[in-house]
Design a protein around this motif. Structure first.
Motif, PDB file in Angstrom:
ATOM      1  N   ASP A 130       5.324   1.397  -6.101  1.00  0.00           N
ATOM      2  CA  ASP A 130       4.783   2.821  -5.739  1.00  0.00           C
ATOM      3  C   ASP A 130       5.055   4.172  -6.688  1.00  0.00           C
ATOM      4  O   ASP A 130       5.965   4.661  -6.460  1.00  0.00           O
ATOM      5  CB  ASP A 130       5.179   3.006  -4.382  1.00  0.00           C
ATOM      6  CG  ASP A 130       4.578   4.243  -3.947  1.00  0.00           C
ATOM      7  OD1 ASP A 130       3.685   4.715  -4.575  1.00  0.00           O
ATOM      8  OD2 ASP A 130       5.148   4.880  -3.008  1.00  0.00           O
ATOM      9  N   ASP A 180      11.421  13.487  -0.445  1.00  0.00           N
ATOM     10  CA  ASP A 180      10.339  12.680  -0.200  1.00  0.00           C
ATOM     11  C   ASP A 180       9.964  12.646   1.138  1.00  0.00           C
ATOM     12  O   ASP A 180      10.921  12.293   1.855  1.00  0.00           O
ATOM     13  CB  ASP A 180      10.516  11.521  -1.017  1.00  0.00           C
ATOM     14  CG  ASP A 180       8.890  10.735  -1.039  1.00  0.00           C
ATOM     15  OD1 ASP A 180       7.996  11.488  -1.522  1.00  0.00           O
ATOM     16  OD2 ASP A 180       8.998   9.554  -0.590  1.00  0.00           O
ATOM     17  N   HIS A 210       1.107  14.809  -8.208  1.00  0.00           N
ATOM     18  CA  HIS A 210       0.873  13.412  -8.423  1.00  0.00           C
ATOM     19  C   HIS A 210      -0.007  12.535  -7.387  1.00  0.00           C
ATOM     20  O   HIS A 210       0.026  11.381  -7.502  1.00  0.00           O
ATOM     21  CB  HIS A 210       2.129  12.677  -8.951  1.00  0.00           C
ATOM     22  CG  HIS A 210       3.255  12.418  -7.858  1.00  0.00           C
ATOM     23  ND1 HIS A 210       3.707  13.681  -7.250  1.00  0.00           N
ATOM     24  CD2 HIS A 210       3.565  11.722  -7.166  1.00  0.00           C
ATOM     25  CE1 HIS A 210       4.465  13.192  -6.149  1.00  0.00           C
ATOM     26  NE2 HIS A 210       4.128  12.023  -5.843  1.00  0.00           N
ATOM     27  N   ASP A 211      -0.039  13.153  -6.128  1.00  0.00           N
ATOM     28  CA  ASP A 211      -0.829  12.264  -5.182  1.00  0.00           C
ATOM     29  C   ASP A 211      -2.158  12.792  -4.825  1.00  0.00           C
ATOM     30  O   ASP A 211      -2.649  12.192  -3.828  1.00  0.00           O
ATOM     31  CB  ASP A 211       0.093  12.755  -3.859  1.00  0.00           C
ATOM     32  CG  ASP A 211       1.607  12.129  -3.801  1.00  0.00           C
ATOM     33  OD1 ASP A 211       1.612  11.132  -4.316  1.00  0.00           O
ATOM     34  OD2 ASP A 211       2.531  12.566  -3.213  1.00  0.00           O
ATOM     35  N   ARG A 261      -4.226   7.016  -6.373  1.00  0.00           N
ATOM     36  CA  ARG A 261      -3.670   8.338  -7.261  1.00  0.00           C
ATOM     37  C   ARG A 261      -3.512   8.285  -8.557  1.00  0.00           C
ATOM     38  O   ARG A 261      -3.159   9.168  -9.035  1.00  0.00           O
ATOM     39  CB  ARG A 261      -2.319   8.683  -6.463  1.00  0.00           C
ATOM     40  CG  ARG A 261      -2.691   8.720  -4.848  1.00  0.00           C
ATOM     41  CD  ARG A 261      -1.168   8.917  -4.135  1.00  0.00           C
ATOM     42  NE  ARG A 261      -0.507   7.308  -4.293  1.00  0.00           N
ATOM     43  CZ  ARG A 261       0.527   7.015  -3.887  1.00  0.00           C
ATOM     44  NH1 ARG A 261       1.311   8.187  -3.378  1.00  0.00           N
ATOM     45  NH2 ARG A 261       1.019   6.245  -4.245  1.00  0.00           N
TER      46      ARG A 261
HETATM   47  C1  NOJ Z   1       5.016  10.880  -1.169  1.00  0.00           C
HETATM   48  C2  NOJ Z   1       5.150  10.770  -2.824  1.00  0.00           C
HETATM   49  O1  NOJ Z   1       4.922  12.010  -3.262  1.00  0.00           O
HETATM   50  C3  NOJ Z   1       4.339   9.818  -3.091  1.00  0.00           C
HETATM   51  O2  NOJ Z   1       3.945   9.468  -4.325  1.00  0.00           O
HETATM   52  C4  NOJ Z   1       4.976   8.496  -2.559  1.00  0.00           C
HETATM   53  O3  NOJ Z   1       3.772   7.405  -2.675  1.00  0.00           O
HETATM   54  C5  NOJ Z   1       5.239   8.581  -1.128  1.00  0.00           C
HETATM   55  N1  NOJ Z   1       5.771   9.856  -0.818  1.00  0.00           N
HETATM   56  C6  NOJ Z   1       6.203   7.561  -0.400  1.00  0.00           C
HETATM   57  O4  NOJ Z   1       7.521   7.670  -1.240  1.00  0.00           O
END
Ligand code: NOJ
Length: 550
Positions: free
Chosen positions: A51, A198, A321-322, A413
């Protein structure tokens, strides 16, 4: 103003196709030059990268892909020289299934203290073949995976709000609390200024793990208001952040905790930002706002009111980045998205494509609006270049777990994580010297390169630089907002200190008040500004405000 660096895509010094810490250190001066006060580094810790590094297998080291702890120390030393503060990502909700604590939990078996570190439960159904509850993963599918026990038989189920390779910690376990206190100290001792936390709203789950048919991302849905979700916003969270706040205070100088928490409404989000808890929380309401005058005014107003009530600055953010980059989002009507996609989902070659020209124009105007607002601002690497998403990424190149877990239904993403262009020509448009790249660049990416924009006084980079200089010089971040009336309703207009900010979201030209132009999203150098006294659609200007002018 904080600048987010996504290390894998920033700059690749060793040419292996993945960005690295050395590449970041080499370019810190160009980030500083933009007028940035601090950088936030997305995860660079050891990780199988299931991830994008948010699956951490060791919270207190550097992944060899990014370099070493010595490289991290060198980065901090260079940042200190440049008076740039460094914030790192803390990922306390989960770890990678490769983390030592999880391996120990698997080996130790049901009922052991090692299993208590995570959320293991027996399954429902006669043979335990059904997941313990109906929770869904953010990335699609069930939030539970059944493990094989050491003897090879199907065993307990393990909770993962994200990918199956990201087991959730049990924050009621003292082992977890100790692991993270050590992690905070480890990075604070190395000189970091704080942490972006996070999924800060999900660490603690309701002890009964009751069924929840609402959205996996904490948003509201019919019959399932987000504030009742059993995996988000539990009261015990505040004790964790109080302890961390106290720990940070043991260190000299200003240290910050910034919550990444998809909590609505803003008033609830603001509960996290207290003198004895977090200093900041990302304002995702602004990021997700429709760029339509009424909605935008209302999001700005509610954000300011919500955070003012707790005496904290709000934070403004347009991209990260999401999410699909805003230069692409703004290429759809009202800054929206092609039908049927959700926030965080990418756009692919088979989707309706954005109007790139409008996207660029509105992105510049939106950045100027954001940079004129009182509060803190987060920029995502590449937005200062006006980068769009890669909307033509071939499926074979996709790496986001969302793509895999939804059998390609949601694209994920990757499109917003394409490595940065540094030079117009050359291998990997300057990302490195070899041409290797973990995600392919779109055609024409070199046209956005930093070197090209640096030399162009009208570029998006020049606009950001000018806006950031003015923002600082005019102290807009610590100012206050009052709405300005009297113009067409399609114009979002406010005064902050001595600046009148006007953004035209309508389709008609609007006549500007006769005031001096400070900055113009269309004409950065000011060679024509003010001459026509017209604000065209999708244009933003900052004017020198004189109270008598209203
Ligand atoms: C939020 C982060 O910004 C994202 O990139 C990630 O996939 C999830 N939290 C899980 O950690």
């Amino acid at each position: 103003m904080i600048y987010q660096i996504y290390p894998r895509s920033f700059r690749d010094a060793n040419g292996d196709g993945d960005g690295d810490l050395e590449g970041i250190t080499a370019e810190l001066a160009s980030i500083r030059e933009l007028g940035v006060d601090a950088i936030w580094l997305s995860p660079f810790y050891p990780s199988p990268q299931q991830d994008g590094g948010y699956d951490v297998s060791d919270f207190r080291d550097v992944d060899p892909m990014f370099g070493s702890l010595d490289d991290f120390d060198a980065l901090i030393a260079r940042a200190d020289e440049l008076r740039l503060r460094v914030i790192v990502d803390l990922v306390p909700n989960h770890c990678s299934s490769e983390h030592g604590l999880f391996r120990a939990a698997l080996a130790a078996g049901p009922g052991s203290t090692e299993r208590e570190v995570f959320i293991f439960r027996d399954g429902r159904g006669e043979g335990g073949e059904l997941p313990p509850n109906n929770w869904q993963s953010h990335f699609g599918g069930s939030a539970w995976t059944r493990i094989d026990e050491a003897d090879g038989r199907a065993g307990q189920w393990c909770l993962h709000l994200f990918d199956s390779s990201q087991p959730d910690f049990n924050w009621r376990s003292p082992v977890v609390q100790e692991e993270f206190e050590q992690t905070l100290r480890f990075w604070l001792d190395r000189g970091v200024a704080g942490f972006r936390v996070d999924v800060a709203h999900s660490l603690v789950k309701h002890p009964d793990l009751p069924d929840w048919g609402g959205r996996a991302d904490g948003g509201d849905s019919d019959g399932y208001p987000g504030h009742e979700a059993p995996m988000f916003g539990q009261p015990e969270l505040h004790d964790i952040y109080r302890r961390w706040n106290a720990l940070l205070r043991e260190y000299d100088g200003e240290r910050v905790l910034c919550a990444e928490a998809s909590i609505s409404p803003v008033e609830r989000l603001a509960e996290w930002v207290r003198p004895d808890q977090m200093q900041q929380a990302f304002n995702f309401a602004f990021l997700g706002a429709e760029w339509e005058p009424e909605s935008l005014r209302s999001v700005i107003e509610t954000s300011l009111r919500g955070f003012d009530a707790v005496d904290a600055p709000t934070t403004w953010v347009l991209s990260n980045h999401d999410v699909v980059r805003h230069a692409t989002r703004f290429g759809y009507p009202d800054g929206g998205r092609p039908d049927g996609t959700r926030r965080g989902d990418g756009i692919g070659p088979n989707d309706i494509q954005p109007d790139a020209r409008r996207g660029q124009m509105l992105a510049r105007a939106a950045a100027m609006l954001m940079l004129a607002l009182p509060g803190g601002v987060y920029l995502y690497q590449g937005e200062e270049l006006g980068l769009p998403d890669h909307t033509g990424l071939p499926e074979a190149a996709r790496q986001d777990p969302t793509f895999r877990r939804t059998s390609a239904e949601r694209l994920g993403r990757d499109g917003c994580r394409i490595p940065l262009p540094w030079t117009q020509h050359g291998p990997s448009v300057g990302f490195n010297d070899t041409g290797a790249s973990w995600l392919p660049h779109p055609v024409g990416w070199g046209g956005y390169a930093r070197s090209v924009q640096h030399a162009d006084p009208c570029s998006t980079l020049s606009l950001y630089r000018a806006a950031l200089v003015q923002r600082k010089g005019l102290s807009l971040g610590s100012g206050s907002l009052s709405w300005y009336d009297g113009l067409n309703d399609d114009v979002v207009a406010f005064v902050n200190r001595d600046v009148l900010v006007l953004l035209n979201l309508g389709t008609d030209d609007v006549t500007l008040p006769e005031l001096a132009v400070i900055l113009d999203s269309v004409d950065v150098t000011g060679s024509t500004s003010g001459a026509s006294h017209t604000l065209v659609p999708d244009q933003c200007v900052w004017l020198r405000y004189e109270p008598t002018s209203q």
